[in-house]
Every structure is written in C-alpha cells, then in structure tokens.
Design a protein around this motif. Structure first.
Motif, PDB file in Angstrom:
ATOM      1  N   LEU A   1       0.827  -1.209   0.000  1.00  0.00           N
ATOM      2  CA  LEU A   1       0.000   0.000   0.000  1.00  0.00           C
ATOM      3  C   LEU A   1       0.861   1.259   0.000  1.00  0.00           C
ATOM      4  O   LEU A   1       0.552   2.241  -0.686  1.00  0.00           O
ATOM      5  CB  LEU A   1      -0.937  -0.001   1.203  1.00  0.00           C
ATOM      6  CG  LEU A   1      -2.076  -1.017   1.149  1.00  0.00           C
ATOM      7  CD1 LEU A   1      -2.829  -1.023   2.465  1.00  0.00           C
ATOM      8  CD2 LEU A   1      -3.002  -0.722   0.004  1.00  0.00           C
ATOM      9  N   ILE A   2       1.960   1.251   0.744  1.00  0.00           N
ATOM     10  CA  ILE A   2       2.868   2.400   0.764  1.00  0.00           C
ATOM     11  C   ILE A   2       3.488   2.595  -0.613  1.00  0.00           C
ATOM     12  O   ILE A   2       3.580   3.728  -1.111  1.00  0.00           O
ATOM     13  CB  ILE A   2       3.955   2.205   1.853  1.00  0.00           C
ATOM     14  CG1 ILE A   2       3.313   2.297   3.242  1.00  0.00           C
ATOM     15  CG2 ILE A   2       5.071   3.231   1.702  1.00  0.00           C
ATOM     16  CD1 ILE A   2       4.222   1.880   4.370  1.00  0.00           C
ATOM     17  N   ALA A   3       3.895   1.500  -1.262  1.00  0.00           N
ATOM     18  CA  ALA A   3       4.482   1.593  -2.598  1.00  0.00           C
ATOM     19  C   ALA A   3       3.476   2.164  -3.593  1.00  0.00           C
ATOM     20  O   ALA A   3       3.820   3.022  -4.416  1.00  0.00           O
ATOM     21  CB  ALA A   3       4.964   0.219  -3.055  1.00  0.00           C
ATOM     22  N   ILE A   4       2.241   1.740  -3.518  1.00  0.00           N
ATOM     23  CA  ILE A   4       1.209   2.265  -4.422  1.00  0.00           C
ATOM     24  C   ILE A   4       0.998   3.749  -4.164  1.00  0.00           C
ATOM     25  O   ILE A   4       0.877   4.540  -5.109  1.00  0.00           O
ATOM     26  CB  ILE A   4      -0.111   1.473  -4.252  1.00  0.00           C
ATOM     27  CG1 ILE A   4       0.074   0.048  -4.782  1.00  0.00           C
ATOM     28  CG2 ILE A   4      -1.272   2.164  -4.948  1.00  0.00           C
ATOM     29  CD1 ILE A   4      -1.075  -0.885  -4.473  1.00  0.00           C
ATOM     30  N   PHE A   5       0.982   4.161  -2.922  1.00  0.00           N
ATOM     31  CA  PHE A   5       0.816   5.567  -2.575  1.00  0.00           C
ATOM     32  C   PHE A   5       1.960   6.393  -3.150  1.00  0.00           C
ATOM     33  O   PHE A   5       1.750   7.470  -3.719  1.00  0.00           O
ATOM     34  CB  PHE A   5       0.738   5.733  -1.054  1.00  0.00           C
ATOM     35  CG  PHE A   5       0.634   7.154  -0.612  1.00  0.00           C
ATOM     36  CD1 PHE A   5      -0.555   7.846  -0.758  1.00  0.00           C
ATOM     37  CD2 PHE A   5       1.725   7.815  -0.077  1.00  0.00           C
ATOM     38  CE1 PHE A   5      -0.665   9.164  -0.358  1.00  0.00           C
ATOM     39  CE2 PHE A   5       1.639   9.127   0.319  1.00  0.00           C
ATOM     40  CZ  PHE A   5       0.439   9.816   0.181  1.00  0.00           C
ATOM     41  N   ILE A   6       3.188   5.906  -3.039  1.00  0.00           N
ATOM     42  CA  ILE A   6       4.351   6.627  -3.566  1.00  0.00           C
ATOM     43  C   ILE A   6       4.268   6.734  -5.082  1.00  0.00           C
ATOM     44  O   ILE A   6       4.544   7.799  -5.657  1.00  0.00           O
ATOM     45  CB  ILE A   6       5.658   5.925  -3.122  1.00  0.00           C
ATOM     46  CG1 ILE A   6       5.845   6.097  -1.612  1.00  0.00           C
ATOM     47  CG2 ILE A   6       6.858   6.481  -3.883  1.00  0.00           C
ATOM     48  CD1 ILE A   6       6.981   5.275  -1.035  1.00  0.00           C
ATOM     49  N   ILE A   7       3.863   5.667  -5.756  1.00  0.00           N
ATOM     50  CA  ILE A   7       3.731   5.702  -7.216  1.00  0.00           C
ATOM     51  C   ILE A   7       2.706   6.739  -7.627  1.00  0.00           C
ATOM     52  O   ILE A   7       2.939   7.537  -8.549  1.00  0.00           O
ATOM     53  CB  ILE A   7       3.367   4.305  -7.762  1.00  0.00           C
ATOM     54  CG1 ILE A   7       4.557   3.350  -7.590  1.00  0.00           C
ATOM     55  CG2 ILE A   7       2.947   4.373  -9.224  1.00  0.00           C
ATOM     56  CD1 ILE A   7       4.255   1.906  -7.870  1.00  0.00           C
ATOM     57  N   PHE A   8       1.540   6.786  -6.954  1.00  0.00           N
ATOM     58  CA  PHE A   8       0.526   7.775  -7.297  1.00  0.00           C
ATOM     59  C   PHE A   8       1.036   9.194  -7.008  1.00  0.00           C
ATOM     60  O   PHE A   8       0.734  10.125  -7.767  1.00  0.00           O
ATOM     61  CB  PHE A   8      -0.770   7.535  -6.521  1.00  0.00           C
ATOM     62  CG  PHE A   8      -1.648   6.499  -7.162  1.00  0.00           C
ATOM     63  CD1 PHE A   8      -2.177   6.695  -8.415  1.00  0.00           C
ATOM     64  CD2 PHE A   8      -1.946   5.315  -6.492  1.00  0.00           C
ATOM     65  CE1 PHE A   8      -2.990   5.753  -9.008  1.00  0.00           C
ATOM     66  CE2 PHE A   8      -2.756   4.363  -7.077  1.00  0.00           C
ATOM     67  CZ  PHE A   8      -3.280   4.563  -8.346  1.00  0.00           C
TER      68      PHE A   8
END
Length: 86
Positions: A73-80
């Motif tokens: 979830l943190i990785a997805i947040f950073i990508i967005f």
C-alpha cells in the motif's frame, strides 16, 4: 393437494403434478451422524501441544502477511504521488 407451481389439484397420494410434472412432495433427507472416537488423555495432551505449536507458527505468518500488505500500500501511494506530480 394443489401444485405449488401451477395450482392444479392433484390426488393426495400423487408424487408429481398431473399438469406440469413438478414434484409435489420434497424428499426430506435426514442428516448423517458421523461419530468420531474420543482420544484418551495421553493423545489429547499431545494434540493440544501440537495445536499450540501450530498456532504460534500461524501467528508469525499472519504478521508477515500484514507487513507485506502495508508495504504494498505504501508503494502504491508513492507511485501515485510521483505520477501526480507530473
């Protein structure tokens, strides 16, 4: 006896409706009883120890799954965040 599907009057001992052919009386199936042997105290103590060990192992697996989920979830947040800045 009346048919629940078409309403046709049928004899009381009829199994199928004479008009539409639907089964008039549902078969009632009795539940199966499966008997399991009761373990003696020595086996019971051993199985309790095995369950405790298994539960401890499952707990660690659950924690690692939770951590993996959070990291995703943190990785997805950073990508967005990166894509949104362009």
């Amino acid at each position: 006896m009346y048919c629940r599907k078409c309403g046709e009057k049928n004899p009381e001992n009829a199994v199928y409706c004479k008009n539409c052919g639907v089964r008039l009386k549902e078969e009632v199936k009795k539940p199966e009883v499966i008997e399991t042997p009761v373990p003696n105290n020595q086996n019971n103590q051993q199985s309790t120890n095995q369950r405790t060990t298994a539960t401890t192992g499952t707990s660690n697996s659950s924690d690692s799954d939770w951590i993996s989920c959070c990291l995703c979830l943190i990785a997805i947040f950073i990508i967005f965040a990166i894509v949104g800045s362009f």
